[in-house]
Design a protein around this motif. Structure first.
Motif, PDB file in Angstrom:
ATOM      1  N   VAL A   9       0.859  -1.181   0.000  1.00 49.36           N
ATOM      2  CA  VAL A   9       0.000   0.000   0.000  1.00 49.36           C
ATOM      3  C   VAL A   9       0.895   1.230   0.000  1.00 49.36           C
ATOM      4  CG1 VAL A   9      -1.736   1.305   1.280  1.00 49.36           C
ATOM      5  CG2 VAL A   9      -1.868  -1.196   1.201  1.00 49.36           C
ATOM      6  N   ALA A  15      -7.235   6.538   3.389  1.00 51.28           N
ATOM      7  CA  ALA A  15      -7.567   5.517   2.401  1.00 51.28           C
ATOM      8  C   ALA A  15      -6.616   4.332   2.520  1.00 51.28           C
ATOM      9  CB  ALA A  15      -7.516   6.105   0.993  1.00 51.28           C
ATOM     10  N   GLY A  16      -5.314   4.613   2.578  1.00 49.15           N
ATOM     11  CA  GLY A  16      -4.334   3.545   2.660  1.00 49.15           C
ATOM     12  C   GLY A  16      -4.436   2.743   3.940  1.00 49.15           C
ATOM     13  N   THR A  18      -7.091   2.396   5.878  1.00 44.06           N
ATOM     14  CA  THR A  18      -8.336   1.620   5.870  1.00 44.06           C
ATOM     15  C   THR A  18      -8.180   0.368   5.022  1.00 44.06           C
ATOM     16  OG1 THR A  18      -9.696   3.601   6.178  1.00 44.06           O
ATOM     17  CG2 THR A  18     -10.786   1.659   5.275  1.00 44.06           C
ATOM     18  N   ALA A  19      -7.642   0.524   3.821  1.00 46.68           N
ATOM     19  CA  ALA A  19      -7.452  -0.623   2.940  1.00 46.68           C
ATOM     20  C   ALA A  19      -6.525  -1.651   3.575  1.00 46.68           C
ATOM     21  CB  ALA A  19      -6.900  -0.163   1.591  1.00 46.68           C
ATOM     22  N   CYS A 252      -2.625   4.665  -2.815  1.00 48.65           N
ATOM     23  CA  CYS A 252      -3.558   5.427  -1.971  1.00 48.65           C
ATOM     24  C   CYS A 252      -2.996   6.826  -1.767  1.00 48.65           C
ATOM     25  CB  CYS A 252      -3.767   4.702  -0.645  1.00 48.65           C
ATOM     26  SG  CYS A 252      -4.384   3.018  -0.858  1.00 48.65           S
ATOM     27  N   ALA A 410      -6.932   3.997  -4.343  1.00 48.15           N
ATOM     28  CA  ALA A 410      -7.885   4.425  -3.315  1.00 48.15           C
ATOM     29  C   ALA A 410      -7.564   5.860  -2.940  1.00 48.15           C
ATOM     30  CB  ALA A 410      -7.825   3.524  -2.082  1.00 48.15           C
ATOM     31  N   GLY A 427     -10.968   3.312   0.510  1.00 47.23           N
ATOM     32  CA  GLY A 427     -10.066   2.291   1.028  1.00 47.23           C
ATOM     33  C   GLY A 427     -10.748   0.944   1.179  1.00 47.23           C
TER      34      GLY A 427
END
Length: 456
Positions: A9, A15-16, A18-19, A252, A410, A427
């Motif tokens: 990531v 976003a990063g 969360t993903a 992200c 993301a 994310g």
């Protein structure tokens, strides 16, 4: 060549993180690379001398932030840790602050609007109420205003509706030029988040959620990814002299950065990336020896200064009103934000010149400011917020229907929603796409692994 990861990531913003959290929970080997020395991206906070300074995002809402609240609940962060913000939003006009912006009471107080403009504000609100079902923050490109800018939409009403409501709100909270940005996106967001009296902040700084997420992940700060290349079934990242391979890579980062890191993106990905322009953001924090407020009225949380009133400032945020922990007892903390037209010109100037320009402008609104102002910090974001132009909206549906590939994306720009909720949703969506492609088992329990944040 390093050992292969399941997922790399790029970017430790919301976003990063969360993903990465969702993919780690699914049992994948995930690593997050962040070029700066901290996590949170545009939700970062800075702590100095007992002050907590929000360098980017300022607030969230109990409405329109469903994914964020679900994530908070899963992490065990109680609602009491996300309290209501103290103080209203006010508009400067005719030499004083008018409270009630973005609140129902604004119809009674005026909130800076002239009597004729208030009549048109009622018409505007009735129009919105009748079409509320058409506005969706996840799909703003499907509304009747998808090809309309904020300024074009505002021309239906009295000029004050634009000059003393839409332009200051768009300029302050989104960093937007209303002649370029989408009315569909802005109105969808305003409908989703509700009136300003319900807005909230995090105890301990706006990076609270980011720091909690990062604590459970393998995050490498101070490591800048220079390039990402697809290798067919996976991807290769260049990080300084190190090459890392991964089955999947998530970019992200803001769209212009993603386009630079992955210049070979196939269409329609590349077309949407190029269309997703960002507005820069700039803030100056002022550490005060005492709290200040405009001379009359209830002390506000935000004082908006429209371009019709001020050619430098967009707003003054009274952070000591936002939450008591933002400043030591008896002290004050302000954030000065330039307007969208000025930000680009200021971004490359030395800190001292930026501080002088903005603090000179702020003195007009706050008696005693020059004496009380003790120390200042400049916060720059070259890629502040996605601009969400009608051109980008027109391309979004094709981008969202793109094929699953080793390199994916993301960020709030994916949703064309300039807010941390947009980043969280993007994310989670990116994580589901990666899992679908890698066919990772979703239901196999995994033992929690201890992770730590490492700095290069």
């Amino acid at each position: 060549m390093s050992a292969e990861l399941d997922v790399a990531v790029v970017g430790a913003g919301m976003a990063g993180l969360t993903a990465a959290t969702e993919l780690t929970r699914a049992g994948l080997d995930v690593r997050v690379y962040e070029s700066s020395d901290h996590v949170g991206g545009r939700t970062a906070s800075v702590r100095v001398d007992g002050y907590t300074i929000d360098a980017g995002a300022e607030q969230l809402s109990p409405h329109g932030y469903r994914a964020t609240w679900e994530l908070l609940a899963r992490l065990g962060i109680p609602e009491s840790a996300v309290p209501l913000i103290g103080g209203p939003i006010a508009m400067w006009r005719d030499g004083r602050a008018h409270a009630g912006v973005a609140e129902p009471r604004g119809l009674l107080t005026g909130a800076g609007l002239s009597p004729l403009a208030r009549v048109d504000l009622v018409k505007f609100q009735m129009w919105l109420a009748q079409r509320r079902g058409e506005f969706d923050t996840d799909d703003p490109d499907r509304t009747c205003l998808a090809d309309t800018t904020v300024a074009e939409f505002a021309r239906r009403y009295h000029p004050d509706v634009h000059d003393y409501l839409l332009q200051p709100v768009a300029g302050t909270f989104f960093g937007w030029d209303t002649e370029r940005s989408s009315a569909a996106t802005m109105l969808s967001l305003l409908l989703a988040v509700g009136d300003a009296s319900s807005w909230r902040t995090y105890c301990g700084g706006m990076d609270t959620l980011a720091r909690r997420l990062a604590a459970g992940l393998d995050v490498r700060t101070g490591q800048e990814v220079q390039q990402v290349v697809s290798t067919g079934q996976g991807a290769r990242l260049q990080i300084g002299s190190e090459t890392v391979t991964a089955r999947s890579v998530l970019l992200c980062v803001p769209a212009p950065v993603a386009a630079r890191l992955h210049p070979g993106a196939p269409e329609p990905e590349g077309e949407f990336l190029r269309a997703c322009s960002f507005t820069p953001a700039l803030k100056v924090s002022c550490l005060l020896d005492r709290p200040l407020a405009p001379a009359r009225g209830v002390p506000p949380y935000v004082l908006l200064t429209s371009q019709a009133e001020d050619d430098v400032l967009s707003a003054i945020l009274f952070d000591h009103q936002k939450h008591p922990d933002r400043a030591p007892a008896g002290a004050g903390l302000l954030t000065l934000m330039p307007n969208a037209a000025t930000t680009s010109d200021l971004l490359g100037l030395p800190d001292a010149e930026i501080i002088a320009r903005l603090t000179d402008a702020a003195a007009r609104y706050l008696p005693g400011f020059t004496v009380a102002n003790r120390r200042n910090f400049v916060h720059r974001h070259a890629h502040g917020l996605p601009e969400a132009t009608p051109a980008a909206l027109a391309l979004r549906s094709r981008f969202m229907a793109r094929r699953l590939r080793p390199i994916d994306y993301a960020g709030d720009w994916v949703m064309l929603r300039p807010a941390s909720e947009g980043a969280v949703r993007a994310g989670a969506l990116a994580a589901s796409r990666v899992l679908s492609r890698l066919r990772a088992p979703l239901s196999i329990p995994t033992q929690a692994r201890s992770r730590r944040v490492e700095t290069a």
